[in-house]
Design a protein around this motif. Sequence first.
Motif, short mmCIF file in Angstrom:
data_model
loop_
_atom_site.label_atom_id
_atom_site.label_comp_id
_atom_site.label_asym_id
_atom_site.label_seq_id
_atom_site.Cartn_x
_atom_site.Cartn_y
_atom_site.Cartn_z
N UNK A 247 0.83 -1.19 0.09
CA UNK A 247 -0.03 0.10 -0.03
C UNK A 247 0.88 1.06 0.24
N UNK A 248 1.96 1.28 0.66
CA UNK A 248 2.90 2.31 0.63
C UNK A 248 3.41 2.75 -0.76
N UNK A 249 3.87 1.71 -1.35
CA UNK A 249 4.33 2.07 -2.83
C UNK A 249 3.28 2.39 -3.61
N UNK A 250 1.98 1.94 -3.45
CA UNK A 250 0.68 2.60 -4.35
C UNK A 250 0.89 4.14 -3.91
N UNK A 251 0.79 4.46 -2.71
CA UNK A 251 0.79 5.93 -2.19
C UNK A 251 1.88 6.66 -2.77
N UNK A 252 2.96 6.17 -2.37
CA UNK A 252 4.38 6.76 -2.94
C UNK A 252 4.17 7.35 -4.38
N UNK A 253 3.73 6.30 -5.29
CA UNK A 253 3.48 6.60 -6.77
C UNK A 253 2.56 7.22 -7.19
N UNK A 254 1.49 7.63 -5.99
CA UNK A 254 0.33 8.19 -6.29
C UNK A 254 -0.69 7.64 -7.52
N UNK A 255 -0.82 6.07 -7.27
CA UNK A 255 -1.52 5.39 -8.29
C UNK A 255 -3.02 5.61 -8.10
N UNK B 117 -11.42 -9.15 -4.04
CA UNK B 117 -11.09 -9.73 -2.85
C UNK B 117 -9.75 -10.74 -2.86
N UNK B 118 -8.77 -10.56 -2.01
CA UNK B 118 -7.57 -11.12 -1.94
C UNK B 118 -7.59 -12.26 -0.65
N UNK B 119 -7.26 -13.47 -0.80
CA UNK B 119 -7.11 -14.22 0.17
C UNK B 119 -5.54 -13.98 0.73
N UNK B 120 -5.68 -13.88 2.28
CA UNK B 120 -4.12 -13.60 2.63
C UNK B 120 -4.22 -14.50 4.07
N UNK B 121 -2.98 -14.59 4.64
CA UNK B 121 -2.98 -15.31 5.93
C UNK B 121 -3.74 -14.96 7.12
N UNK B 122 -4.20 -13.66 6.86
CA UNK B 122 -5.15 -13.33 7.98
C UNK B 122 -6.78 -13.32 7.59
N UNK B 123 -6.96 -13.93 6.42
CA UNK B 123 -8.36 -14.02 5.84
C UNK B 123 -8.51 -13.24 4.61
N UNK B 124 -9.91 -13.27 4.34
CA UNK B 124 -10.16 -12.42 2.45
C UNK B 124 -10.20 -11.03 3.31
N UNK B 125 -9.53 -10.26 2.44
CA UNK B 125 -9.63 -8.57 2.55
C UNK B 125 -10.05 -8.26 1.14
N UNK B 126 -10.67 -6.90 1.15
CA UNK B 126 -10.83 -6.13 0.00
C UNK B 126 -9.54 -5.41 -0.08
N UNK B 127 -9.23 -5.58 -1.55
CA UNK B 127 -7.87 -4.71 -1.95
C UNK B 127 -8.01 -3.82 -3.19
N UNK B 128 -7.25 -2.70 -3.19
CA UNK B 128 -7.47 -1.95 -4.37
C UNK B 128 -6.51 -2.50 -5.58
N UNK B 129 -6.99 -2.34 -6.76
CA UNK B 129 -6.02 -2.77 -7.98
C UNK B 129 -5.81 -1.62 -8.80
N UNK B 130 -4.26 -1.96 -8.97
CA UNK B 130 -3.55 -0.80 -9.83
C UNK B 130 -2.81 -1.39 -10.95
N UNK B 131 -2.64 -0.18 -11.97
CA UNK B 131 -1.63 -0.60 -13.00
C UNK B 131 -0.24 -0.25 -12.78
N UNK B 132 0.79 -0.98 -13.23
CA UNK B 132 2.05 -0.48 -13.10
C UNK B 132 2.71 -1.29 -14.22
N UNK B 133 4.19 -0.64 -14.65
CA UNK B 133 4.94 -1.06 -15.53
C UNK B 133 6.23 -1.64 -14.73
N UNK B 134 7.04 -2.75 -15.16
CA UNK B 134 8.17 -3.19 -14.38
C UNK B 134 9.14 -3.38 -15.39
#
Length: 127
Positions: free
Chosen positions: A58-66, A73-90
């Motif tokens: 989330x910090x990188x998304x904020x730094x890049x102002x995406x 929905x994303x499955x994590x070790x802590x359960x299912x969470x809602x997550x923002x989707x962004x587009x990047x180039x690597x």
Amino acid sequence: MQSKKPISVAFTSKFENIQNKLYIDINVSSKYSKMPNNGKTQIKALWDTGASMSAISKKLAEILELPVISMTKVGTAGGIVNANVHIIDIQLPNGDTIPDLHVVATDLVETNTVSYTHLTLPTTSRV
């Protein structure tokens, strides 16, 4: 209608000894970033062969102002969470670029490893 050819890239990273995690230095940017130079930033990336999608902190998304393009929905070790989707180039170490990669922004948790990891890449991106 012409179909898009899949992106195929290969590169080699050399390490001094056996590695239990594969970190590489890459450049990340986004034409959607509000930052100068498309927010081009060098970061450490972790190749996670068990991941089912690509994730950035989330910090990188904020730094890049995406901008957020959607949510999922994303499955994590802590359960299912809602997550923002962004587009990047690597940009990989060999100079090849993977454009328009959809990534989810999550709280990436790393223990006993580099604390500044911003990107997790699966062997195949499915977001």
